[in-house]
Design an enzyme around this catalytic site. Structure first.
Site, PDB file in Angstrom:
ATOM      1  CG  ASP A  17      17.958 -36.999 -16.277  1.00  0.00           C
ATOM      2  OD1 ASP A  17      18.762 -37.696 -15.624  1.00  0.00           O
ATOM      3  OD2 ASP A  17      17.644 -37.248 -17.455  1.00  0.00           O
ATOM      4  CG  PHE A  48      20.047 -37.901 -23.794  1.00  0.00           C
ATOM      5  CD1 PHE A  48      19.849 -38.341 -25.085  1.00  0.00           C
ATOM      6  CD2 PHE A  48      20.208 -38.839 -22.790  1.00  0.00           C
ATOM      7  CE1 PHE A  48      19.806 -39.706 -25.372  1.00  0.00           C
ATOM      8  CE2 PHE A  48      20.159 -40.208 -23.073  1.00  0.00           C
ATOM      9  CZ  PHE A  48      19.970 -40.635 -24.368  1.00  0.00           C
ATOM     10  CB  THR A  57       9.564 -57.946 -13.286  1.00  0.00           C
ATOM     11  OG1 THR A  57       8.503 -58.133 -14.207  1.00  0.00           O
ATOM     12  CG2 THR A  57       9.947 -59.274 -12.642  1.00  0.00           C
ATOM     13  CE  LYS A  71      24.655 -42.039 -18.235  1.00  0.00           C
ATOM     14  NZ  LYS A  71      25.181 -42.811 -19.354  1.00  0.00           N
TER      15      LYS A  71
HETATM   16  C1  LIG Z   1      20.919 -37.210 -18.384  1.00  0.00           C
HETATM   17  C2  LIG Z   1      20.555 -38.600 -18.816  1.00  0.00           C
HETATM   18  N1  LIG Z   1      19.319 -39.052 -18.612  1.00  0.00           N
HETATM   19  C3  LIG Z   1      18.946 -40.283 -18.960  1.00  0.00           C
HETATM   20  C4  LIG Z   1      19.826 -41.145 -19.565  1.00  0.00           C
HETATM   21  C5  LIG Z   1      19.389 -42.515 -19.974  1.00  0.00           C
HETATM   22  O1  LIG Z   1      19.952 -43.460 -19.144  1.00  0.00           O
HETATM   23  P1  LIG Z   1      20.072 -44.980 -19.619  1.00  0.00           P
HETATM   24  O2  LIG Z   1      21.014 -44.984 -20.765  1.00  0.00           O
HETATM   25  O3  LIG Z   1      20.561 -45.709 -18.416  1.00  0.00           O
HETATM   26  O4  LIG Z   1      18.720 -45.411 -20.011  1.00  0.00           O
HETATM   27  C6  LIG Z   1      21.143 -40.725 -19.808  1.00  0.00           C
HETATM   28  C7  LIG Z   1      22.103 -41.612 -20.469  1.00  0.00           C
HETATM   29  O5  LIG Z   1      23.148 -41.247 -20.922  1.00  0.00           O
HETATM   30  C8  LIG Z   1      21.513 -39.412 -19.431  1.00  0.00           C
HETATM   31  O6  LIG Z   1      22.747 -38.940 -19.648  1.00  0.00           O
END
Ligand SMILES: Cc1ncc(COP(=O)(O)O)c(C=O)c1O
Length: 500
Positions: free
Chosen positions: A326, A217, A381, A357
């Site tokens: 990530d 994800f 922006t 987060k």
């Molecule tokens: C591993 C990971 N990457 C990216 C995201 C996306 O982040 P956002 O919801 O701030 O766009 C999340 C969100 O839960 C995530 O857990």
């Protein structure tokens, strides 16, 4: 009452609780300054959750926003504090969802409230700058003093952004820019490239690809969606790129009791990564980069070992593929280090590490060679939000002052040991307790049971989320203590007892 063997040995942790976590029972507080210094004793439920007020507000909310299928309940932020979220019906729940894993210090932590009330921070909060063009005085110092000290080893630069998805979007873009530049080998951009990029054609818009993993994800924006494979609901109806998806290891838990099988599984996945890079390269669709989570979170808390990530790093280096880690969900201390990738023992760090987060500010750290070659190539922006730096500063100071990374390790062990006991006691309900720090998960037999258990837990005063298809995910704040774990384990025990 469920009393874990481990808990009996951790009674001394009560002594080390900071003053604001000493429990003095519920209060009716209204002004923010009065919120400082207190947490509740225990959950307290007045209605089922969502209660009547939440339901009423939802009906009203729908009059302004029709996109409500995911709303769970309405929060009374003023009444919420520490590890407890309070809803508008006055239900007080121990919070292991923490605004989707994004509240490092829980609710209304004194350090955060103080920073918000500090007059010297007022202009930063009041005036939101376009960071790409007009940087406020003092911002550079904040980057140096606050952000850079937490950078994963070997990543000397940072680009701030607005959220997890836009951090990933831009990190991926930065890798494509790097890859093309490397392939050009110093040659000038041709007129043909300039013309064809304007009509989405090669060579200006090259046919390069980006690798991700099944179960991953990385966000729900259109670009990130081609890298996300956790759930159908995110992807359905949206066109996706033909980019390679490699298998993420499917390991047996506990990891240390299945080392040989897990090693074989990780080798299988690594071999497949290399095979896909070759296959796409042969098709003229070079794999320019790869993105991977240290623990696949939304996909079901799937772990891999440092061996796997070392293998990925080597493959990326050998094939000239950019590597993004990530850490949007794993970053911020919940695994016991600010970034989980710092636990992998890599000789050569990942090329970019994205975050959001728990770190309040979003963005990515990157290596020098990944710098965009011109201004406006990576730009929008806001490009971040300086007021979030105020939060981050308070968060990081508190992590140090309260020794929260150590707390995460201690509390994480208490939770995990307790979950192991529960899965032994209720094998027909729970399995695969796993975790790193307080980033913990427990499988239920199926999706129905997981959904049922999470809603029963809410009514027991414990708020947590689900991930994957049947997994309870535990994402407490860094201030979650062993005695909070006892409340959680107790509630789980109670719910499981009634399951057949
Ligand atoms: C591993 C990971 N990457 C990216 C995201 C996306 O982040 P956002 O919801 O701030 O766009 C999340 C969100 O839960 C995530 O857990």
């Amino acid at each position: 009452m469920f009393t874990s063997k481990i808990l009996k040995n951790t009674a001394n942790h009560f002594k080390n609780v900071p003053a604001y976590l000493h429990n003095t029972g519920p209060r009716s507080l209204t002004a923010l300054p009065k919120l400082m210094g207190q947490e509740y004793d225990a959950p307290s439920m007045k209605t089922n959750c969502p209660g009547p007020k939440s339901k009423e507000l939802l009906t009203r909310y729908e009059k302004t926003n029709r996109n409500i299928g995911h709303v769970q309940f309405f929060v009374d932020l003023e009444a919420s504090r520490g590890n407890y979220v309070v809803d508008v019906d006055g239900n007080r729940m121990l919070d292991l969802f923490t605004q989707i894993s994004s509240l490092p210090l829980g609710y209304n932590h004194p350090a955060i409230l103080e920073a918000m009330q500090d007059p010297s921070n007022l202009v930063t909060i009041a005036n939101r700058p376009a960071l790409g063009v007009h940087l406020p005085n003092g911002y550079t110092e904040k980057l140096e003093e606050i952000m850079m000290p937490i950078a994963p080893k070997g990543l000397d630069y940072v680009q701030t952004m607005m959220c997890g998805s836009c951090s990933n979007e831009n990190a991926v873009k930065q890798v494509f820019l790097w890859y093309r530049r490397t392939k050009r080998g110093g040659a000038e951009v041709t007129q043909e490239e300039m013309d064809t990029c304007m009509v989405n054609e090669a060579p200006g818009s090259p046919q390069y690809t980006f690798m991700s993993f099944n179960g991953s994800f990385h966000g729900r924006t259109v670009g990130c969606l081609s890298l996300t494979h956790s759930k159908m609901i995110h992807k359905l109806d949206v066109p996706a790129m033909d980019w390679p998806m490699a298998p993420f290891p499917s390991l047996k838990y506990p990891l240390d009791m299945h080392t040989a099988e897990n090693r074989a599984e990780e080798d299988r996945c690594l071999a497949e990564v290399q095979r896909l890079i070759d296959e796409y390269g042969e098709k003229g669709r070079d794999v320019a980069g790869m993105i991977v989570e240290p623990i696949q979170a939304e996909g079901g808390d799937n772990h891999a070992t440092p061996y796997f990530f070392q293998g990925l790093r080597n493959i990326c280096t050998q094939n000239g593929v950019g590597m993004i880690v990530d850490e949007v969900q794993t970053g911020g201390g919940c695994t016991g280090t600010i970034f989980a990738c710092d636990q992998w023992g890599l000789d050569n760090p990942p090329d970019l590490v994205t975050f959001s987060k728990k770190l309040a500010m979003a963005g990515y750290f990157y290596k020098k060679e990944f710098t965009p070659d011109m201004g406006y190539r990576v730009f929008n922006t806001w490009m971040g939000e300086p007021s979030k730096m105020i939060l981050l500063e308070a968060i990081l100071k508190t992590i140090t002052q309260e020794n929260l990374l150590e707390n995460v390790k201690v509390t994480g062990k208490v939770i995990l040991d307790g979950l192991n006991e529960l899965q032994d006691a209720y094998p027909h309900v729970f399995s695969k307790a796993r975790g790193n720090g307080t980033f913990i998960a427990l499988d239920c037999v199926d999706n129905q049971k997981a959904t049922l258990i999470s809603s029963l837990l809410k009514n027991e005063g414990v708020n947590l989320g689900l991930c994957g298809s049947r997994t309870l995910r535990f994402r407490p704040a860094l201030i979650f203590k062993p005695f909070h774990a006892e409340i959680l384990l107790d509630a789980l025990d109670k719910v499981a007892k009634d399951m057949n």
